[in-house]
Design a protein around this motif. Structure first.
Motif, PDB file in Angstrom:
ATOM      1  N   ARG A  32       0.835  -1.201   0.000  1.00  0.00           N
ATOM      2  CA  ARG A  32       0.000   0.000   0.000  1.00  0.00           C
ATOM      3  C   ARG A  32       0.870   1.252   0.000  1.00  0.00           C
ATOM      4  O   ARG A  32       0.982   1.963   0.991  1.00  0.00           O
ATOM      5  CB  ARG A  32      -0.926   0.006   1.198  1.00  0.00           C
ATOM      6  N   TYR A 131       0.343 -10.515  -4.183  1.00  0.00           N
ATOM      7  CA  TYR A 131      -0.619  -9.426  -4.284  1.00  0.00           C
ATOM      8  C   TYR A 131      -0.997  -9.202  -5.737  1.00  0.00           C
ATOM      9  O   TYR A 131      -0.235  -9.518  -6.645  1.00  0.00           O
ATOM     10  CB  TYR A 131      -0.033  -8.086  -3.785  1.00  0.00           C
ATOM     11  N   LEU A 133      -1.695  -5.768  -7.447  1.00  0.00           N
ATOM     12  CA  LEU A 133      -1.670  -4.333  -7.200  1.00  0.00           C
ATOM     13  C   LEU A 133      -2.384  -3.574  -8.308  1.00  0.00           C
ATOM     14  O   LEU A 133      -2.095  -3.767  -9.488  1.00  0.00           O
ATOM     15  CB  LEU A 133      -0.232  -3.822  -7.127  1.00  0.00           C
ATOM     16  N   VAL A 172      -4.945  -5.484  -3.878  1.00  0.00           N
ATOM     17  CA  VAL A 172      -4.608  -4.252  -3.157  1.00  0.00           C
ATOM     18  C   VAL A 172      -4.842  -3.102  -4.130  1.00  0.00           C
ATOM     19  O   VAL A 172      -4.104  -2.945  -5.099  1.00  0.00           O
ATOM     20  CB  VAL A 172      -3.132  -4.262  -2.677  1.00  0.00           C
ATOM     21  N   ASN A 174      -4.553   0.490  -4.964  1.00  0.00           N
ATOM     22  CA  ASN A 174      -3.851   1.723  -4.632  1.00  0.00           C
ATOM     23  C   ASN A 174      -4.275   2.890  -5.507  1.00  0.00           C
ATOM     24  O   ASN A 174      -3.660   3.959  -5.454  1.00  0.00           O
ATOM     25  CB  ASN A 174      -2.330   1.521  -4.772  1.00  0.00           C
TER      26      ASN A 174
END
Length: 179
Positions: A32, A131, A133, A172, A174
């Motif tokens: 993050r 992850y 992203l 995740v 962002n």
């Protein structure tokens, strides 16, 4: 699920993906975080080297008998030149990646994710993905091992990935960091 990737991505996309690759270890520890492109990093470091070069050149001209200033000027001159070379190499790499025209597709299955670019295939088993992203320009499948392949696609395929990727806990997002 197969997603046909037909859009040629922007320089900003490739810049972001290269930054993700270069910041891999940081991202594994803390996904993050806002990613700044490698171009921006290279320019910042080059400007800092130039500023110190100017300051220490001025100090050397004030006191020519001090060879320490001359050594520091030489170090920052080398750092400045290396910064320019690094920036040129980044731009060439982005241009090379951007001009690669071939059929591309992303396959998302329950047990793997696979990116095919022409005859080349990059595959990550679901157990290898740490992850997924979602950044400003890209969606990246981050592997949990440094020697594995990182898979990245453009942000325009966000809905396709979100709808077809079963392990939502790995995602995740962002994208809100860039507003």
């Amino acid at each position: 699920m197969e997603i046909k990737l037909n859009k040629i991505e922007s320089d900003a996309y490739y810049n972001e993906v290269l930054a993700i690759v270069s910041n891999y270890k940081k991202l594994v520890k803390n996904p993050r975080q806002k990613i700044k492109g490698v171009n921006r990093q290279a320019i910042t470091l080059t400007v800092i080297a130039l500023a110190f070069l100017v300051v220490f050149s001025f100090l050397y001209l004030q006191n020519r008998s001090n060879t320490l200033y001359l050594i520091v000027v030489a170090i920052f001159a080398i750092a400045f030149v290396l910064g320019i070379i690094y920036n040129v190499l980044i731009r060439k790499r982005i241009s090379k990646l951007k001009n690669k025209s071939s059929d591309r597709k992303l396959v998302i299955e329950d047990d793997y994710v696979e990116l095919t670019v022409g005859n080349e295939k990059s595959r990550l088993e679901m157990s290898e993905i740490q992850y997924v992203l979602i950044n400003k320009y890209s969606i990246s499948f981050i592997p949990n091992k440094a020697n594995s392949t990182l898979i990245a696609i453009g942000i325009s395929y966000r809905d396709d990935v979100l709808n077809n990727f079963a392990r939502k806990e790995l995602i995740v997002d962002n994208s809100s960091l860039y507003q």
